[in-house]
Design a protein around this motif. Sequence first.
Motif, short mmCIF file in Angstrom:
data_model
loop_
_atom_site.label_atom_id
_atom_site.label_comp_id
_atom_site.label_asym_id
_atom_site.label_seq_id
_atom_site.Cartn_x
_atom_site.Cartn_y
_atom_site.Cartn_z
N SER A 28 49.65 85.14 37.18
CA SER A 28 50.29 85.97 36.16
C SER A 28 50.88 85.15 35.02
O SER A 28 51.36 85.70 34.04
CB SER A 28 51.39 86.82 36.80
N MET A 29 50.84 83.83 35.16
CA MET A 29 51.41 82.94 34.15
C MET A 29 50.45 82.80 32.98
O MET A 29 49.27 82.44 33.15
CB MET A 29 51.71 81.56 34.76
N GLY A 30 50.93 83.07 31.78
CA GLY A 30 50.10 82.97 30.59
C GLY A 30 50.03 81.56 30.05
O GLY A 30 50.80 80.67 30.43
N GLU A 31 49.09 81.36 29.12
CA GLU A 31 48.89 80.03 28.56
C GLU A 31 50.12 79.54 27.81
O GLU A 31 50.49 78.37 27.92
CB GLU A 31 47.68 80.05 27.61
N GLN A 32 50.76 80.43 27.06
CA GLN A 32 51.93 80.04 26.30
C GLN A 32 53.08 79.62 27.22
O GLN A 32 53.79 78.64 26.94
CB GLN A 32 52.39 81.21 25.41
N GLU A 33 53.20 80.32 28.33
CA GLU A 33 54.25 79.98 29.30
C GLU A 33 53.97 78.62 29.95
O GLU A 33 54.89 77.84 30.19
CB GLU A 33 54.34 81.08 30.36
N ARG A 34 52.68 78.35 30.20
CA ARG A 34 52.33 77.05 30.77
C ARG A 34 52.59 75.93 29.76
O ARG A 34 52.97 74.82 30.15
CB ARG A 34 50.86 77.05 31.21
N GLN A 35 52.39 76.22 28.49
CA GLN A 35 52.70 75.23 27.47
C GLN A 35 54.20 74.90 27.47
O GLN A 35 54.60 73.74 27.32
CB GLN A 35 52.27 75.74 26.09
N SER A 36 55.02 75.93 27.64
CA SER A 36 56.48 75.72 27.69
C SER A 36 56.85 74.90 28.92
O SER A 36 57.72 74.01 28.85
CB SER A 36 57.19 77.07 27.72
N ILE A 37 56.18 75.20 30.05
CA ILE A 37 56.45 74.43 31.27
C ILE A 37 56.01 72.98 31.08
O ILE A 37 56.69 72.04 31.53
CB ILE A 37 55.72 75.07 32.47
N LEU A 53 52.73 62.34 37.01
CA LEU A 53 53.48 63.27 36.16
C LEU A 53 52.74 63.53 34.85
O LEU A 53 52.71 64.66 34.34
CB LEU A 53 54.88 62.72 35.88
N ASP A 54 52.13 62.47 34.30
CA ASP A 54 51.36 62.64 33.07
C ASP A 54 50.13 63.53 33.32
O ASP A 54 49.77 64.35 32.46
CB ASP A 54 50.91 61.28 32.54
N THR A 55 49.51 63.35 34.47
CA THR A 55 48.35 64.18 34.81
C THR A 55 48.74 65.65 34.90
O THR A 55 48.03 66.53 34.38
CB THR A 55 47.74 63.72 36.14
N LEU A 56 49.85 65.92 35.55
CA LEU A 56 50.33 67.30 35.66
C LEU A 56 50.61 67.88 34.28
O LEU A 56 50.22 69.03 33.98
CB LEU A 56 51.60 67.34 36.52
N LYS A 57 51.27 67.13 33.43
CA LYS A 57 51.58 67.60 32.08
C LYS A 57 50.31 67.90 31.31
O LYS A 57 50.21 68.94 30.61
CB LYS A 57 52.42 66.55 31.35
N THR A 58 49.32 67.02 31.42
CA THR A 58 48.05 67.23 30.71
C THR A 58 47.34 68.48 31.22
O THR A 58 46.78 69.26 30.42
CB THR A 58 47.14 66.00 30.91
N GLN A 59 47.36 68.70 32.51
CA GLN A 59 46.74 69.90 33.08
C GLN A 59 47.40 71.17 32.56
O GLN A 59 46.73 72.16 32.24
CB GLN A 59 46.80 69.86 34.61
N LEU A 60 48.72 71.13 32.50
CA LEU A 60 49.44 72.31 32.00
C LEU A 60 49.11 72.57 30.53
O LEU A 60 48.94 73.73 30.11
CB LEU A 60 50.95 72.10 32.16
N GLU A 61 49.00 71.50 29.77
CA GLU A 61 48.70 71.65 28.34
C GLU A 61 47.28 72.13 28.10
O GLU A 61 47.01 72.83 27.11
CB GLU A 61 48.93 70.31 27.61
N SER A 62 46.38 71.76 29.02
CA SER A 62 44.96 72.12 28.84
C SER A 62 44.61 73.47 29.44
O SER A 62 43.44 73.87 29.42
CB SER A 62 44.08 71.03 29.45
#
Length: 291
Positions: A101-110, A187-196
């Motif tokens: 249910s998490m949207g792309e914009q919300e994942r960008q914020s995370i 941590l960088d990998t997780l951040k990149t996944q969230l951004e992508s």
Amino acid sequence: MRVTQGMLNNNMLQNMSKSYQNMNKYQEQFSTGKKISRPSDDPVVAMKGIDYRSELTKVEQFERNIGEVYNWMDTSDVALDESTKALQRIRELTVQASSDSMGEQERQSIAKEVGQIRDHLKDLANTEVNGKYLFNGTNTTEPLVAEDGTLNNNFGDDVNIEISKGITVKANVDGENIFSDEFFDDLDTLKTQLESGASGDDLDGNLSVLDGHIEGVIDERADLGARMNRRDMVEDRLAVQKEITTKMLSDNEDAEMEEVITNLKTQESIHRAALSAGARIIQPTLMDFLR
């Protein structure tokens, strides 16, 4: 042997001098509160005093060393506690982002929050106290994480500090066991996944990785806690040792004031009696009759 008037006079003067010496001794004890004022007064007491003071000096140095250990350990413990909380927050965010249910914009914020927490963890890796970096071993002048965000990888040896005779404790935490290249890469990998915009299933794989890092921090903190307990036990023992040594020094050197006052009063009475006897010993001269 014929006893002459001169002999009587000399004996009287010697006795008077000894009486003055005794009075001076008790007066010094009364004013200083000490049994002796110079080593020649009692060499045995003086030598024991030197030994006790030497022991106290060692104890006080160990107490200062323990103070340094406190700085290292307590500050490191706080940093590890904050690191655990930061990783747990990242895990919570990862669980949230894994939801369908998490949207792309919300994942960008995370992703942005994860990036901020990652930077905070780098600051924690460079924790310092009194100008010393705590997670880089004996290499205390260099930060664990360089300004460009990369690891220094120039770890020093363990920081071992003697806190009692023959007892040395490791004061530092091995920063390389926690804040490693792999740690920040994950941590960088997780951040990149969230951004992508990675899917929830892809993000789930990070949870076990994060759990491993959290467990690693907890293990290091548990090891630190065990060393902190030993530090506290040695500190308690030093306090007892200091108290005992201080008492022995006091018993060795401090005068019993009740006894000193009694001796001083007694000596004053003896001195007055000696003066009275001396006055009778000195025979009158021709001048006394002429007067």
